[in-house]
Design a protein around this motif. Structure first.
Motif, mmCIF file in Angstrom:
data_model
loop_
_atom_site.group_PDB
_atom_site.id
_atom_site.type_symbol
_atom_site.label_atom_id
_atom_site.label_comp_id
_atom_site.label_asym_id
_atom_site.label_seq_id
_atom_site.Cartn_x
_atom_site.Cartn_y
_atom_site.Cartn_z
ATOM 1 N N ARG A 61 8.504 -13.837 52.596
ATOM 2 C CA ARG A 61 8.595 -14.512 51.766
ATOM 3 C C ARG A 61 7.162 -14.603 51.037
ATOM 4 N NH1 ARG A 61 13.852 -17.571 50.531
ATOM 5 N NH2 ARG A 61 15.411 -17.727 52.494
ATOM 6 N N GLU A 62 6.713 -15.089 51.571
ATOM 7 C CA GLU A 62 5.173 -14.806 51.206
ATOM 8 C C GLU A 62 4.338 -13.727 51.162
ATOM 9 O OE1 GLU A 62 3.211 -18.264 53.427
ATOM 10 O OE2 GLU A 62 4.624 -19.651 52.723
ATOM 11 N N ARG A 63 4.762 -12.434 51.675
ATOM 12 C CA ARG A 63 4.120 -11.859 51.635
ATOM 13 C C ARG A 63 4.498 -10.950 50.177
ATOM 14 N NH1 ARG A 63 5.160 -7.182 54.514
ATOM 15 N NH2 ARG A 63 6.477 -8.444 55.504
ATOM 16 N N GLY A 64 5.600 -11.686 49.645
ATOM 17 C CA GLY A 64 6.319 -10.737 48.707
ATOM 18 C C GLY A 64 7.861 -9.695 48.920
ATOM 19 N N VAL A 65 7.955 -9.947 50.208
ATOM 20 C CA VAL A 65 9.472 -9.322 50.546
ATOM 21 C C VAL A 65 10.195 -9.933 49.859
ATOM 22 C CG1 VAL A 65 10.709 -8.725 52.020
ATOM 23 C CG2 VAL A 65 8.493 -8.756 52.782
ATOM 24 N N PRO A 93 20.138 1.049 44.377
ATOM 25 C CA PRO A 93 19.230 1.933 43.335
ATOM 26 C C PRO A 93 17.747 1.692 44.292
ATOM 27 C CG PRO A 93 19.105 -0.410 43.449
ATOM 28 C CD PRO A 93 20.571 -0.170 43.901
ATOM 29 N N PHE A 94 17.153 1.495 46.116
ATOM 30 C CA PHE A 94 16.270 1.813 46.750
ATOM 31 C C PHE A 94 16.349 3.650 47.088
ATOM 32 C CE2 PHE A 94 16.440 -2.592 45.895
ATOM 33 C CZ PHE A 94 15.017 -3.227 44.979
ATOM 34 N N LEU A 95 17.904 3.948 47.355
ATOM 35 C CA LEU A 95 17.945 5.272 48.129
ATOM 36 C C LEU A 95 18.168 6.398 47.157
ATOM 37 C CD1 LEU A 95 20.142 3.329 51.215
ATOM 38 C CD2 LEU A 95 17.973 3.974 51.189
ATOM 39 N N TRP A 96 19.762 5.699 45.872
ATOM 40 C CA TRP A 96 19.595 6.917 46.013
ATOM 41 C C TRP A 96 18.674 7.224 44.226
ATOM 42 C CZ3 TRP A 96 23.099 5.408 48.651
ATOM 43 C CH2 TRP A 96 23.713 5.895 49.228
ATOM 44 N N PRO A 97 18.310 8.317 43.415
ATOM 45 C CA PRO A 97 18.817 9.875 44.118
ATOM 46 C C PRO A 97 17.579 9.449 45.063
ATOM 47 C CG PRO A 97 18.283 9.898 41.574
ATOM 48 C CD PRO A 97 18.788 8.081 42.487
ATOM 49 N N ARG A 98 16.664 9.184 45.397
ATOM 50 C CA ARG A 98 15.533 9.574 45.758
ATOM 51 C C ARG A 98 15.254 9.969 46.968
ATOM 52 N NH1 ARG A 98 9.636 6.511 46.249
ATOM 53 N NH2 ARG A 98 8.509 8.237 46.785
ATOM 54 N N GLY A 100 28.926 7.453 55.527
ATOM 55 C CA GLY A 100 28.071 5.926 55.445
ATOM 56 C C GLY A 100 29.133 5.288 55.022
ATOM 57 N N VAL A 101 29.570 3.468 54.919
ATOM 58 C CA VAL A 101 30.273 2.931 54.408
ATOM 59 C C VAL A 101 28.933 1.519 54.623
ATOM 60 C CG1 VAL A 101 32.318 0.538 55.054
ATOM 61 C CG2 VAL A 101 31.794 2.963 55.552
ATOM 62 N N ASP A 102 28.624 1.760 52.726
ATOM 63 C CA ASP A 102 27.484 0.774 52.278
ATOM 64 C C ASP A 102 26.867 0.755 52.541
ATOM 65 O OD1 ASP A 102 30.469 -0.822 51.411
ATOM 66 O OD2 ASP A 102 30.490 -2.231 53.203
ATOM 67 N N ALA A 103 26.429 0.141 51.433
ATOM 68 C CA ALA A 103 24.159 0.324 51.882
ATOM 69 C C ALA A 103 24.090 -1.277 50.704
ATOM 70 C CB ALA A 103 23.991 1.616 50.836
ATOM 71 N N GLY A 104 23.681 -2.077 51.658
ATOM 72 C CA GLY A 104 23.471 -3.030 50.729
ATOM 73 C C GLY A 104 21.837 -3.593 51.455
ATOM 74 N N VAL A 105 21.601 -4.629 50.610
ATOM 75 C CA VAL A 105 19.890 -5.551 51.007
ATOM 76 C C VAL A 105 20.667 -6.346 52.292
ATOM 77 C CG1 VAL A 105 18.481 -4.432 49.286
ATOM 78 C CG2 VAL A 105 20.234 -6.644 48.933
ATOM 79 N N GLY A 106 19.342 -6.793 52.650
ATOM 80 C CA GLY A 106 19.305 -7.894 53.633
ATOM 81 C C GLY A 106 17.862 -9.194 52.806
ATOM 82 N N PHE A 107 18.313 -10.057 52.976
ATOM 83 C CA PHE A 107 17.229 -10.736 52.435
ATOM 84 C C PHE A 107 16.368 -11.941 53.898
ATOM 85 C CE2 PHE A 107 21.769 -11.345 50.834
ATOM 86 C CZ PHE A 107 21.977 -11.037 49.703
ATOM 87 N N PRO A 108 15.094 -12.109 53.483
ATOM 88 C CA PRO A 108 14.089 -12.354 54.621
ATOM 89 C C PRO A 108 14.301 -14.177 54.557
ATOM 90 C CG PRO A 108 12.509 -12.116 52.625
ATOM 91 C CD PRO A 108 14.379 -11.508 52.244
ATOM 92 N N VAL A 162 13.569 -0.852 59.346
ATOM 93 C CA VAL A 162 13.782 -1.490 58.579
ATOM 94 C C VAL A 162 12.946 -1.225 56.866
ATOM 95 C CG1 VAL A 162 14.025 -3.944 57.638
ATOM 96 C CG2 VAL A 162 14.830 -3.463 59.436
ATOM 97 N N GLY A 163 13.490 -0.575 56.621
ATOM 98 C CA GLY A 163 12.222 -0.537 54.896
ATOM 99 C C GLY A 163 12.165 -1.523 54.223
ATOM 100 N N GLU A 164 10.848 -2.836 53.969
ATOM 101 C CA GLU A 164 10.892 -3.582 52.911
ATOM 102 C C GLU A 164 10.767 -3.698 51.073
ATOM 103 O OE1 GLU A 164 7.259 -5.522 54.829
ATOM 104 O OE2 GLU A 164 9.002 -6.371 56.534
ATOM 105 N N VAL A 165 11.258 -4.077 50.390
ATOM 106 C CA VAL A 165 11.669 -4.184 48.771
ATOM 107 C C VAL A 165 10.140 -5.216 48.816
ATOM 108 C CG1 VAL A 165 12.631 -3.970 46.783
ATOM 109 C CG2 VAL A 165 14.031 -3.548 48.677
ATOM 110 N N MET A 166 9.420 -5.314 47.750
ATOM 111 C CA MET A 166 8.584 -5.641 47.773
ATOM 112 C C MET A 166 8.981 -6.597 46.408
ATOM 113 S SD MET A 166 7.107 -5.974 50.361
ATOM 114 C CE MET A 166 5.437 -7.039 50.375
ATOM 115 N N ASP A 167 8.253 -7.704 45.606
ATOM 116 C CA ASP A 167 8.586 -8.416 44.401
ATOM 117 C C ASP A 167 8.001 -7.175 43.459
ATOM 118 O OD1 ASP A 167 10.156 -10.858 44.210
ATOM 119 O OD2 ASP A 167 8.277 -11.590 44.842
#
Ligand SMILES: [Zn+2]
Ligand SMILES: [Zn+2]
Length: 475
Positions: A66-70, A104-109, A52-60, A470-475
């Motif tokens: 955003r109001e849902r806390g994503v 941090p959301f993918l490794w090591p889990r 893989g090349v790069d493992a970034g987050v997206g911004f909602p 797509v996975g969501e990272v919540m607040d």
């Protein structure tokens, strides 16, 4: 040069399974960063194995999300299940959030393969993993800018590029009697004020002596026709502001933009000010840059930004986070007059040395209004200062002429436009179609299966897309 629309390949999203890459081909699968800025992740397959090349987050950007806390979006790790036992590693092009934020959301889990990156990226990734208490379980391997290494069946060279962060690299992936160049984020910056030059010499050698099967390239600014812009011009703007301002100066920019922070600090010191840095992410980035020997010989920053209190306003300079209007970042808290922060008012200047990430405009405008209501003068990233109209901010991404220049050096057979909006990727493909070497200017969909092989042009195919969510990272 004329565009050649007949060379444009608009990929389709027909469902496709993850293929087993053959010995005489490289399979390119861009999963994230397609049709959006953020969440970059691209896979390369060869001889049955993947990296893989790069493992970034997206911004909602959606207000409802955003109001849902994503807080952020990531490639759902379950989408990678079909290749997990054949996934040998990840290579990181640079340390921006849209390239490392998902780690941090993918490794090591979910993932346990090694992560290869430069020392600066390793420093920032380690801090992220430490915050999640997972650092020990992740295999981070450093490479130097310019280094060539082999891992599993892959032969990869990291080539110095220039961008708004230290140590950005392009990855030259060699296979099938040729090379694929993954540019990462880049721009041309002939004399960078910090760090190494873009390695044009090496790129020219590759273009002359090797067969570039494909470029997988940054589309962020492919719609823009204006010429090259430089960090040196922003440094001149900072000199003007630091010298002309009779009160305190606060400058905020992206925390990892070390060349910018260095330039702001240098001009602030030169104007006779004491300088402090505030905001956890910026303090961390500065510390990592220091460890990597990137900060050159600057005078010392104040150990604590509260030490600015007690100085004359004319002696104060603060570099801080909050350029996106985040209420909890330093600038947002200053704007709201929070305690435990230096106070600023009439006669003082705030400079927002960044542009808005789409969706953040309302928060930024609110922050600006709050500052103005305190009597503070606000200069934004759209502004120019001084007689020669120096820019307060410049982009870190290549515009059309820079793309033409790099591609005419590398002479690729195919160009895959990634890291951009749909419009940006199409525009990128059109610019690439001007080159006589290019037979395929590909606009992928997320998950497109793109094959390039030793036979060159007739071996380039684009078929369907692997499923992905797509996975969501919540607040
Ligand atoms: Zn990026
Ligand atoms: Zn970047």
């Amino acid at each position: 040069m004329d565009i050649h629309p007949e060379k444009i390949v608009l990929a389709k999203g027909t469902p496709e399974i993850w293929p087993v890459p053959g010995d005489d081909e490289v399979v390119i699968v861009p999963l994230g960063g397609i049709g959006e800025i953020g969440m970059n992740m691209t896979f390369y397959g060869h001889k049955g194995r993947w990296i893989g090349v790069d493992a970034g987050v997206g911004f909602p950007s959606d207000e409802e999300d955003r109001e849902r806390g994503v807080r952020a979006t990531i490639v759902d790790p379950l989408s990678l299940e079909p290749i997990l036992d054949r996934l040998d590693g990840f290579f990181i092009t640079h340390a921006h959030e849209d390239h490392i934020g998902a780690i941090p959301f993918l490794w090591p889990r979910y993932l346990n393969c090694p992560i290869y990156c430069t020392p600066f990226a390793a420093g920032l990734i380690s801090i992220k993993l430490e915050e999640h208490a997972d650092l020990e379980d992740v295999d981070i391997r450093k490479f130097a800018v310019g280094e060539r290494l082999t891992h599993s069946v892959f032969d990869i060279e990291a080539i110095a590029m220039t961008h708004s962060i230290p140590e950005p690299v392009a990855l030259a992936i060699r296979a099938c009697d040729g090379v694929i160049v993954h540019t990462g984020d880049w721009k041309m910056e002939p004399h960078p004020i910090l760090g190494t030059d873009m390695d044009i010499r090496r790129l020219t050698e590759i273009g002359m002596n090797e067969r570039v099967l494909a470029i997988v390239g940054d589309s962020t600014n492919a719609e823009r026709i204006e010429g090259m812009t430089t960090e040196a011009s922003v440094k001149r703007a900072m000199r003007h502001i630091m010298n002309e301002s009779t009160g305190a100066v606060v400058v905020c920019c992206f925390a990892s933009n070390i060349p910018r922070i260095h330039a702001i600090a240098e001009e602030a010191f030169a104007s006779g000010r004491k300088v402090a840095i505030a905001g956890r992410s910026m303090v961390n980035a500065e510390a990592v840059a220091n460890e990597c020997g990137l900060m050159n010989a600057l005078p010392y920053f104040l150990a604590d930004f509260m030490h600015l209190e007690g100085l004359d306003q004319r002696e104060k300079a603060l570099i801080c986070t909050g350029s996106q209007g985040e209420p909890r970042a330093i600038l947002g808290r200053i704007a709201r007059g929070r305690r435990n922060l230096p106070a600023f008012g009439p006669g003082d200047t705030v400079v927002i040395s960044a542009k808005a990430i789409p969706g953040n405009e309302p928060a930024i405008n609110e922050c600006i209004e709050l500052l103005r209501s305190r009597g503070v003068r606000v200069i934004t990233g759209e502004d120019f200062v001084g007689e020669e109209k120096w820019p307060v901010h410049v982009t870190g991404h290549a515009t059309q002429d820079e793309i033409r220049t790099l591609y005419s050096i590398l002479k690729p057979l195919a160009v895959v436009a990634v890291h951009g909006t749909q419009e940006g990727m199409v525009e990128h493909a059109l610019v690439a179609s001007e080159l006589s070497s290019v037979s395929h200017a590909i606009v992928p969909v997320a998950g497109s299966v793109i094959r390039v092989g030793a036979a060159g042009t007739k071996d380039i195919t684009v078929q369907g897309a692997v499923p992905f969510s797509v996975g969501e990272v919540m607040d």
